[in-house]
Design a protein around this motif. Structure first.
Motif, PDB file in Angstrom:
ATOM      1  N   SER A 122      10.133  11.780  -3.002  1.00 45.74           N
ATOM      2  CA  SER A 122      10.072  10.849  -1.871  1.00 45.74           C
ATOM      3  C   SER A 122      10.084  11.607  -0.551  1.00 45.74           C
ATOM      4  CB  SER A 122      11.274   9.909  -1.901  1.00 45.74           C
ATOM      5  OG  SER A 122      11.144   9.018  -2.974  1.00 45.74           O
ATOM      6  N   GLU A 123      10.934  12.637  -0.463  1.00 43.59           N
ATOM      7  CA  GLU A 123      11.032  13.428   0.775  1.00 43.59           C
ATOM      8  C   GLU A 123       9.686  14.100   1.067  1.00 43.59           C
ATOM      9  OE1 GLU A 123      13.444  13.969  -1.842  1.00 43.59           O
ATOM     10  OE2 GLU A 123      14.417  12.266  -0.880  1.00 43.59           O
ATOM     11  N   LEU A 126       7.255  11.705   2.663  1.00 48.71           N
ATOM     12  CA  LEU A 126       7.530  11.488   4.100  1.00 48.71           C
ATOM     13  C   LEU A 126       6.968  12.646   4.914  1.00 48.71           C
ATOM     14  CD1 LEU A 126      11.138  10.202   4.860  1.00 48.71           C
ATOM     15  CD2 LEU A 126       8.944   9.100   5.358  1.00 48.71           C
ATOM     16  N   ARG A 132       6.782   5.036   5.255  1.00 46.03           N
ATOM     17  CA  ARG A 132       8.121   4.973   4.654  1.00 46.03           C
ATOM     18  C   ARG A 132       8.147   4.085   3.398  1.00 46.03           C
ATOM     19  NH1 ARG A 132      13.018   6.709   5.924  1.00 46.03           N
ATOM     20  NH2 ARG A 132      12.265   7.800   7.751  1.00 46.03           N
ATOM     21  N   GLN A 133       7.366   3.004   3.436  1.00 44.03           N
ATOM     22  CA  GLN A 133       7.270   2.077   2.287  1.00 44.03           C
ATOM     23  C   GLN A 133       6.903   2.847   0.997  1.00 44.03           C
ATOM     24  OE1 GLN A 133       3.760  -0.262   2.846  1.00 44.03           O
ATOM     25  NE2 GLN A 133       3.754  -1.046   0.757  1.00 44.03           N
ATOM     26  N   GLU A 136       9.718   5.656   0.105  1.00 44.32           N
ATOM     27  CA  GLU A 136      10.921   5.101  -0.513  1.00 44.32           C
ATOM     28  C   GLU A 136      10.643   4.574  -1.923  1.00 44.32           C
ATOM     29  OE1 GLU A 136      12.422   2.402   2.415  1.00 44.32           O
ATOM     30  OE2 GLU A 136      13.263   4.044   3.603  1.00 44.32           O
ATOM     31  N   ASP A 137       9.413   4.203  -2.175  1.00 45.73           N
ATOM     32  CA  ASP A 137       9.068   3.679  -3.497  1.00 45.73           C
ATOM     33  C   ASP A 137       7.700   4.228  -3.926  1.00 45.73           C
ATOM     34  OD1 ASP A 137       8.779   2.294  -5.803  1.00 45.73           O
ATOM     35  OD2 ASP A 137       8.574   0.308  -4.884  1.00 45.73           O
TER      36      ASP A 137
END
Ligand code: C5P
Length: 240
Positions: A122-123, A126, A132-133, A136-137
């Motif tokens: 996830s990082e 980004l 971000r949506q 985060e998933d």
């Protein structure tokens, strides 16, 4: 399909003699062998022919994860078509590029589209500038790419075992899903680069058609026993 047919062993080795040793050792234990960048760079396209002579054309596939403009990918893949019926390309060139690849290869040739590498966290998403949506998933991003791949006519996708259930629900049972990033409970890998990992049992239970298991088998003290243990977990996942 037998449980062992669902197991893909990546020939991530530096030369053809080592590859041959793994093929000899594991040909009765796994379904498919995968040739990736390491072996392909070391030995060139001729390795595909040599392996086809040894294990038959339907026992291996080429995982170069093509990522370029359509004409370059077309030129590259058509020079090494011999004995290959399955290859991987990245989803990221967009719908038209994927469609062109499917159309230019045609026939019985299957393309698997790589969605989000299992080594991406996830990082990482980004940092790469994804919304971000999606960071985060990651499943949402995998689904977006899987739908694109399906619309383009790809046979399936490569994603982690964490996303396979959602992909099957969205794209249907016939849409192939191959899952790398497989880590049995007993198969920790020192300095592992894989991030979105699941066990063989979980991946298959979630609906994966095939799983790719490399280092947990390759670095095991008894590789045949390790492959058999993975196949036993596949069988358990198929049952549940
Ligand atoms: O089990 P192990 O991590 O050693 O296996 C990794 C293999 O799976 C490598 O050949 C790698 O290229 C491949 N792969 C991956 N992630 C993807 C697609 C393929 O790790 N998304």
């Amino acid at each position: 399909m037998n449980p062992k047919d669902r197991l893909i062993f990546p020939l991530d080795v530096p030369d053809k003699d080592t590859a041959r040793r793994y093929v000899d050792l594991l040909r009765e234990e796994v379904g498919l062998f995968k040739v990736g960048l390491e072996l392909f760079m070391a030995e060139g396209p001729v390795i595909m022919q040599e392996l086809a002579n040894e294990v038959g054309p339907n026992r291996f596939f080429l995982d170069l994860k093509f990522h370029d403009i359509p004409s370059t990918m077309h030129g590259a893949i058509t020079t090494i078509l011999h004995g290959i019926t399955l290859t991987t390309i990245h989803c990221d060139q967009g719908l038209e590029a994927l469609k062109k690849m499917v159309a230019s290869l045609g026939g019985d040739f299957k393309i698997l589209a790589v969605t989000v590498l299992t080594s991406i966290s996830s990082e990482d998403l980004l940092t790469l500038g994804y919304d971000r949506q999606y960071a985060e998933d990651p499943t949402q991003l995998v689904l977006l790419k899987a739908k694109l791949a399906q619309e383009a006519g790809c046979a399936g996708v490569v994603c982690s075992g964490q996303e396979v259930k959602a992909v099957k629900k969205e794209c249907g049972q016939d849409f192939l899903v191959v899952c790398p990033g497989i880590r049995p409970a007993w198969g920790a890998v020192a300095g592992d680069d894989q991030k979105r990992i699941v066990t063989p049992y979980e991946a298959i239970k979630n609906g994966a058609d095939y799983i790719v298991v490399g280092r947990p088998i390759r670095t095991a003290p008894d590789r045949v026993a390790a492959a058999r243990q993975v196949v036993a977990e596949i069988a358990a996942g198929m049952k549940d």
